[in-house]
Design a protein around this motif. Structure first.
Motif, mmCIF file in Angstrom:
data_model
loop_
_atom_site.group_PDB
_atom_site.id
_atom_site.type_symbol
_atom_site.label_atom_id
_atom_site.label_comp_id
_atom_site.label_asym_id
_atom_site.label_seq_id
_atom_site.Cartn_x
_atom_site.Cartn_y
_atom_site.Cartn_z
ATOM 1 N N GLY A 147 0.805 -1.207 0.000
ATOM 2 C CA GLY A 147 0.000 0.000 0.000
ATOM 3 C C GLY A 147 0.840 1.259 0.000
ATOM 4 N N ALA A 148 0.106 2.333 -0.024
ATOM 5 C CA ALA A 148 0.723 3.644 -0.226
ATOM 6 C C ALA A 148 1.500 4.126 0.993
ATOM 7 C CB ALA A 148 -0.355 4.662 -0.583
ATOM 8 N N VAL A 149 1.034 3.729 2.187
ATOM 9 C CA VAL A 149 1.622 4.300 3.403
ATOM 10 C C VAL A 149 3.116 4.015 3.483
ATOM 11 C CG1 VAL A 149 1.679 4.100 5.905
ATOM 12 C CG2 VAL A 149 -0.496 4.417 4.732
ATOM 13 N N VAL A 150 3.471 2.731 3.357
ATOM 14 C CA VAL A 150 4.873 2.370 3.509
ATOM 15 C C VAL A 150 5.681 2.962 2.357
ATOM 16 C CG1 VAL A 150 4.819 0.144 2.292
ATOM 17 C CG2 VAL A 150 6.420 0.507 4.184
ATOM 18 N N HIS A 151 5.113 2.964 1.175
ATOM 19 C CA HIS A 151 5.783 3.524 0.009
ATOM 20 C C HIS A 151 6.092 5.007 0.191
ATOM 21 C CE1 HIS A 151 5.712 5.553 -3.947
ATOM 22 N NE2 HIS A 151 6.572 4.573 -4.242
ATOM 23 N N ASP A 152 5.086 5.739 0.646
ATOM 24 C CA ASP A 152 5.272 7.181 0.843
ATOM 25 C C ASP A 152 6.324 7.461 1.908
ATOM 26 O OD1 ASP A 152 3.344 7.506 -1.058
ATOM 27 O OD2 ASP A 152 1.758 8.153 0.339
ATOM 28 N N MET A 153 6.291 6.654 2.956
ATOM 29 C CA MET A 153 7.255 6.866 4.032
ATOM 30 C C MET A 153 8.681 6.612 3.535
ATOM 31 S SD MET A 153 5.254 5.271 7.290
ATOM 32 C CE MET A 153 6.356 5.819 8.575
ATOM 33 N N LEU A 154 8.846 5.506 2.763
ATOM 34 C CA LEU A 154 10.174 5.207 2.236
ATOM 35 C C LEU A 154 10.678 6.359 1.382
ATOM 36 C CD1 LEU A 154 10.024 1.420 1.262
ATOM 37 C CD2 LEU A 154 10.770 2.490 3.399
ATOM 38 N N ASP B 68 15.715 -10.892 8.471
ATOM 39 C CA ASP B 68 15.041 -9.973 7.566
ATOM 40 C C ASP B 68 15.490 -10.243 6.139
ATOM 41 O OD1 ASP B 68 17.581 -8.853 7.385
ATOM 42 O OD2 ASP B 68 17.132 -7.305 8.859
ATOM 43 N N ALA B 69 14.866 -9.549 5.233
ATOM 44 C CA ALA B 69 15.158 -9.727 3.814
ATOM 45 C C ALA B 69 15.022 -8.368 3.150
ATOM 46 C CB ALA B 69 14.164 -10.718 3.211
ATOM 47 N N PRO B 70 15.656 -8.208 1.989
ATOM 48 C CA PRO B 70 15.503 -6.930 1.288
ATOM 49 C C PRO B 70 14.044 -6.655 1.003
ATOM 50 C CG PRO B 70 17.168 -8.297 0.218
ATOM 51 C CD PRO B 70 16.510 -9.145 1.248
ATOM 52 N N PHE B 71 13.716 -5.385 0.993
ATOM 53 C CA PHE B 71 12.306 -5.039 0.825
ATOM 54 C C PHE B 71 12.136 -3.924 -0.188
ATOM 55 C CE2 PHE B 71 8.726 -2.247 1.952
ATOM 56 C CZ PHE B 71 7.676 -3.156 1.859
ATOM 57 N N GLU B 72 11.220 -4.138 -1.072
ATOM 58 C CA GLU B 72 10.718 -3.066 -1.933
ATOM 59 C C GLU B 72 9.210 -3.185 -1.960
ATOM 60 O OE1 GLU B 72 11.470 -0.268 -3.603
ATOM 61 O OE2 GLU B 72 13.404 -0.447 -2.572
ATOM 62 N N PRO B 73 8.510 -2.137 -1.701
ATOM 63 C CA PRO B 73 7.051 -2.253 -1.720
ATOM 64 C C PRO B 73 6.590 -2.619 -3.130
ATOM 65 C CG PRO B 73 7.733 0.026 -1.485
ATOM 66 C CD PRO B 73 8.972 -0.790 -1.390
ATOM 67 N N LEU B 74 5.888 -3.701 -3.218
ATOM 68 C CA LEU B 74 5.455 -4.187 -4.521
ATOM 69 C C LEU B 74 4.371 -3.295 -5.096
ATOM 70 C CD1 LEU B 74 5.278 -7.994 -3.703
ATOM 71 C CD2 LEU B 74 7.002 -6.824 -5.116
ATOM 72 N N ASP B 75 3.428 -3.040 -4.244
ATOM 73 C CA ASP B 75 2.252 -2.299 -4.681
ATOM 74 C C ASP B 75 2.429 -0.839 -4.307
ATOM 75 O OD1 ASP B 75 -1.327 -2.566 -4.011
ATOM 76 O OD2 ASP B 75 -0.141 -1.398 -5.464
ATOM 77 N N GLN B 76 2.931 -0.064 -5.270
ATOM 78 C CA GLN B 76 3.343 1.273 -4.901
ATOM 79 C C GLN B 76 2.191 2.221 -4.672
ATOM 80 O OE1 GLN B 76 6.611 2.752 -7.189
ATOM 81 N NE2 GLN B 76 7.879 1.326 -6.052
ATOM 82 N N ARG B 77 1.108 1.997 -5.315
ATOM 83 C CA ARG B 77 0.004 2.916 -5.097
ATOM 84 C C ARG B 77 -1.300 2.149 -4.946
ATOM 85 N NH1 ARG B 77 -0.441 7.643 -2.720
ATOM 86 N NH2 ARG B 77 1.603 8.566 -2.863
ATOM 87 N N GLY B 78 -1.173 0.960 -4.477
ATOM 88 C CA GLY B 78 -2.365 0.117 -4.386
ATOM 89 C C GLY B 78 -3.192 0.438 -3.164
ATOM 90 N N ALA B 79 -4.403 -0.066 -3.169
ATOM 91 C CA ALA B 79 -5.266 0.086 -2.004
ATOM 92 C C ALA B 79 -4.844 -0.943 -0.961
ATOM 93 C CB ALA B 79 -6.724 -0.134 -2.407
ATOM 94 N N GLU B 80 -5.129 -0.640 0.262
ATOM 95 C CA GLU B 80 -4.792 -1.578 1.324
ATOM 96 C C GLU B 80 -5.798 -2.697 1.347
ATOM 97 O OE1 GLU B 80 -4.055 0.201 5.134
ATOM 98 O OE2 GLU B 80 -3.126 1.902 4.129
#
Lengths: 448, 80
Positions: A147-154, B68-80
């Motif tokens: 979701g957007a929250v973690v992305h925006d924070m990063l 832990d593991a490397p992290f990149e948010p997959l869903d950059q603008r997705g809904a929760e």
């Protein structure tokens, strides 16, 4: 029951109005909406009822427009309003400021109750707040990994301060398991002291959506966390129990990221500024030292000058001394001259001179006197010589007298008794002597 | 860790600058402190230059600690 005062309708109404409105300035009330009417003014009029009673209600257009749901007949709501009496009609009603649909009222109530309880326990006390680290090196983000929250924070972290490591701790932030997830994550992070700051974040939502952040479990987990916690829930205006309990409340998740880390650009400026100050401070320190050194060497290192100074001083002193002595001497000289003059007047030399003169006079007189005396004496002497000559035996002898001496003794014989018969006698005459022998002596008969 | 060093380095640098600015230090000490300060300033700048945000995601807990593991948010603008 007699009453002295007779109310007019207006005065009684006014008094009732006062009583009502003062007694119930704001109340929470819940009930079912019925008979909803929305005229062209946009204000909503309705009756709020439960099984046994009903009360008129109104929510004006401004407040109504801010509601997060649409009012409908049959809907149960909880609302905050004040009791008001409308004098022209003699009716009273509740004027609502805020309303929530069914369930929300209970939540709100629970929220208020929990808030009070935890506040009483001291969970919100400012003294209990831990300070945020100035330069966090590792931050945990307890939030949904999607979701957007973690992305925006990063994004904010990367732009603002890339020097931080982030650990996303996945947690459901909505629904029943969310409280448990969040509490577990907080406990886990504290158990390992894995980070130096925790941000608990989620986007905004309804009171129901935010329920986990209003739960006692999450509140206590935040309060128990040794690691500082920033709560970042909702959008700006929504306050949750978690917000009150956290060490810092951020209005939004991105705001939390900004609060958590310093701005790298600022840090670079700070370091640059510190470096400038460092250099300037040393420069100043050096300059001071140099000046002090110069001052000191000026005072210390030139004995030549010192000697010169001394020499000048000695010269000056000598001159002053000479002048002083001169003054003293001339003073004495004057005194001396005066004394000398005084003394001269009574000088013994004068007496001597006078004495000399006297002596000279006397000497002259003495010489004169002596000369005179000598002449007199000489005259006397001549006279005496003549006298003496007259007495001389020669003259006697010339006149026929002689002098008889004993040859042996030489003594002058003037008496016959002095000679014996036969004695030799010298008879001195005027022109010589005769030696004679006594042949006879005749005493007492003289023949001259 | 470099970040820890940064915090300490900045604090030390601040302390040194204040010490120098106070003017109480004897000159030889001041010079020494200045050299330290210059080094710290360099360290700080380097630390700020070097970093690239590392993002990891917690994957588990073991006896030794967290995994832990490397992290990149997959869903950059997705809904929760």
């Amino acid at each position: 029951m007699e009453r002295k005062e007779i109310y007019s309708v207006s005065s009684l109404t006014r008094e009732i109005k006062g009583l009502l409105e003062n007694r119930f300035p704001y109340v929470w009330i819940y009930g079912e909406i019925s008979n909803l009417r929305i005229p062209s003014s946009g204000h909503c009029y309705f009756t709020l009822k439960d099984r046994n009673a009903q009360i008129s209600g109104v929510i004006f257009r401004g407040q109504a427009s801010r509601l997060k749901f649409r009012l409908e007949d049959g809907q149960t709501i909880t609302g905050l309003g004040r009791v008001s009496l409308y004098e022209p009609r003699g009716t009273y009603q509740v004027i609502f400021e805020f309303m929530e649909p069914k369930g929300a009222g209970a939540l709100q109530l629970a929220f208020e109750q929990l808030k009070r309880k935890l506040a009483d326990e001291g969970l919100f006390d400012p003294e209990g707040k831990r300070p945020l680290p100035r330069f966090p090196r590792r931050i945990a983000l307890v939030t949904s990994p999607t979701g957007a929250v973690v992305h925006d924070m990063l994004t904010v972290f990367r732009l603002r301060y890339p020097n931080v490591d982030l650990l996303v701790v996945p947690a459901r932030v909505q629904g029943e398991p969310a409280s448990s997830d969040i509490a577990t994550a907080l406990a886990l992070l504290n158990r390992h002291m894995a980070v130096d700051l925790i941000i608990v974040a989620r986007g905004g939502g309804s009171l129901e959506d935010l329920a986990p952040f209003n739960s006692e479990r999450v509140a206590r987990a935040i309060h128990q966390s040794v690691l500082p916690v920033i709560s970042a829930v909702g959008h700006e205006t929504d306050y949750t129990i978690a917000d009150f309990t956290a060490d810092m409340r951020a209005p939004t998740p991105t705001a939390a990221a900004s609060l958590a880390v310093p701005e790298k650009k600022r840090l670079e400026e700070d370091v640059a500024l510190l470096t400038v100050r460092l250099i300037r401070a040393l420069g100043q320190r050096l300059e001071e030292s140099r000046q002090r050194l110069n001052a000191t060497s000026r005072r210390l290192v030139d004995p030549q000058k010192k000697i010169y100074d001394h020499r000048l001083r000695i010269d000056e002193l000598t001159q002053r001394m000479a002048r002083a002595i001169q003054r003293v001497v001339s003073g004495h000289q004057a005194t001396l001259a005066w004394r000398f003059a005084q003394l001269s007047k009574t000088s013994p030399l004068l007496a001597v001179a006078r004495g000399q003169q006297a002596t000279d006079g006397l000497t002259r007189r003495l010489v004169f006197a002596m000369k005179q005396g000598q002449a007199q004496k000489r005259a006397t002497l001549i006279r005496l010589e003549q006298n003496l000559k007259a007495l001389s035996p020669q003259l006697v002898l010339d006149r026929g007298y002689s002098i008889v001496r004993d040859v042996k003794s030489g003594g002058v014989i003037t008496r016959t008794s002095q000679v014996e018969i036969g004695s030799l006698l010298d008879v001195v005459l005027a022109d010589g002597k005769l030696t004679a022998v006594v042949e006879r002596k005749d005493d007492g008969k003289k023949e001259i | 860790m470099a970040k820890k060093k940064f915090e300490e380095a900045v604090a030390q640098l601040e302390a040194i600058v204040e010490e120098l600015e106070s003017g109480d230090l004897p000159l030889d000490k001041a010079m020494k402190r200045f050299e330290e300060g210059v080094k710290l300033s360099k360290t700080c700048s380097e630390t700020l230059d070097e970093a690239e945000t590392r993002v990891r995601i917690l994957t588990g807990e073991t006896e030794e600690g967290l995994e832990d593991a490397p992290f990149e948010p997959l869903d950059q603008r997705g809904a929760e």
